[in-house]
Design a protein around this motif. Structure first.
Motif, PDB file in Angstrom:
ATOM      1  N   ARG A 106      -6.276   6.164 -15.363  1.00  0.00           N
ATOM      2  CA  ARG A 106      -5.773   6.401 -16.722  1.00  0.00           C
ATOM      3  C   ARG A 106      -4.452   5.692 -16.980  1.00  0.00           C
ATOM      4  O   ARG A 106      -3.804   5.926 -18.001  1.00  0.00           O
ATOM      5  N   ASN A 107      -4.017   4.858 -16.055  1.00  0.00           N
ATOM      6  CA  ASN A 107      -2.741   4.139 -16.165  1.00  0.00           C
ATOM      7  C   ASN A 107      -1.577   5.101 -16.363  1.00  0.00           C
ATOM      8  O   ASN A 107      -0.662   4.839 -17.148  1.00  0.00           O
ATOM      9  N   GLU A 108      -1.605   6.213 -15.637  1.00  0.00           N
ATOM     10  CA  GLU A 108      -0.562   7.224 -15.730  1.00  0.00           C
ATOM     11  C   GLU A 108       0.265   7.278 -14.449  1.00  0.00           C
ATOM     12  O   GLU A 108       0.728   8.325 -14.028  1.00  0.00           O
ATOM     13  N   ILE A 109       0.451   6.135 -13.847  1.00  0.00           N
ATOM     14  CA  ILE A 109       1.127   6.061 -12.559  1.00  0.00           C
ATOM     15  C   ILE A 109       2.139   4.926 -12.625  1.00  0.00           C
ATOM     16  O   ILE A 109       1.936   3.947 -13.350  1.00  0.00           O
ATOM     17  N   CYS A 110       3.235   5.066 -11.920  1.00  0.00           N
ATOM     18  CA  CYS A 110       4.276   4.032 -11.989  1.00  0.00           C
ATOM     19  C   CYS A 110       3.756   2.710 -11.417  1.00  0.00           C
ATOM     20  O   CYS A 110       2.804   2.671 -10.641  1.00  0.00           O
ATOM     21  N   THR A 111       4.400   1.649 -11.807  1.00  0.00           N
ATOM     22  CA  THR A 111       3.972   0.301 -11.432  1.00  0.00           C
ATOM     23  C   THR A 111       3.921   0.116  -9.917  1.00  0.00           C
ATOM     24  O   THR A 111       2.978  -0.483  -9.394  1.00  0.00           O
ATOM     25  N   THR A 112       4.910   0.633  -9.215  1.00  0.00           N
ATOM     26  CA  THR A 112       4.958   0.479  -7.760  1.00  0.00           C
ATOM     27  C   THR A 112       3.778   1.186  -7.100  1.00  0.00           C
ATOM     28  O   THR A 112       3.106   0.621  -6.232  1.00  0.00           O
ATOM     29  N   ASP A 113       3.521   2.441  -7.519  1.00  0.00           N
ATOM     30  CA  ASP A 113       2.395   3.180  -6.950  1.00  0.00           C
ATOM     31  C   ASP A 113       1.067   2.517  -7.302  1.00  0.00           C
ATOM     32  O   ASP A 113       0.158   2.462  -6.473  1.00  0.00           O
ATOM     33  N   ALA A 114       0.955   2.002  -8.514  1.00  0.00           N
ATOM     34  CA  ALA A 114      -0.279   1.324  -8.924  1.00  0.00           C
ATOM     35  C   ALA A 114      -0.522   0.095  -8.043  1.00  0.00           C
ATOM     36  O   ALA A 114      -1.657  -0.159  -7.626  1.00  0.00           O
ATOM     37  N   LYS A 115       0.523  -0.637  -7.738  1.00  0.00           N
ATOM     38  CA  LYS A 115       0.381  -1.814  -6.872  1.00  0.00           C
ATOM     39  C   LYS A 115      -0.046  -1.393  -5.471  1.00  0.00           C
ATOM     40  O   LYS A 115      -0.929  -2.013  -4.871  1.00  0.00           O
ATOM     41  N   ASP A 116       0.552  -0.332  -4.967  1.00  0.00           N
ATOM     42  CA  ASP A 116       0.175   0.161  -3.636  1.00  0.00           C
ATOM     43  C   ASP A 116      -1.309   0.532  -3.604  1.00  0.00           C
ATOM     44  O   ASP A 116      -2.016   0.212  -2.649  1.00  0.00           O
ATOM     45  N   ILE A 117      -1.768   1.213  -4.644  1.00  0.00           N
ATOM     46  CA  ILE A 117      -3.176   1.611  -4.695  1.00  0.00           C
ATOM     47  C   ILE A 117      -4.072   0.385  -4.814  1.00  0.00           C
ATOM     48  O   ILE A 117      -5.089   0.274  -4.135  1.00  0.00           O
TER      49      ILE A 117
END
Length: 79
Positions: free
Chosen positions: A18-29
């Motif tokens: 849902r794009n409800e996560i910070c950019t850094t965490d999204a990159k990690d995932i």
């Protein structure tokens, strides 16, 4: 979310979708998903489920069914 493993990726998967996560965490995932087939499968299931629910929410009941339901609700409310 440094050192993203399966547990962390799966725990954050819905927010990721849902794009409800910070950019850094999204990159990690994203980085984790690139190399983990198990989590890729979880992501695919999440995507399909999300799309199915979104489609279902856009559908409308036939007007005849809607009228019958409203009439029945009015009956029940009078008791």
């Amino acid at each position: 979310m440094s050192d993203c493993g399966c547990d962390k990726a799966r725990a954050e998967l819905e927010e990721y979708l849902r794009n409800e996560i910070c950019t850094t965490d999204a990159k990690d995932i994203r980085d984790h998903l690139a190399t983990c087939e198990g989590c890729q499968s979880e992501l695919h299931i999440g995507v399909v489920l999300t799309q199915t629910v979104q489609r279902a929410c856009k559908e409308t009941a036939p007007e005849e069914l809607r009228d019958q339901l409203l009439a029945r609700l009015r009956e029940v409310q009078t008791y």
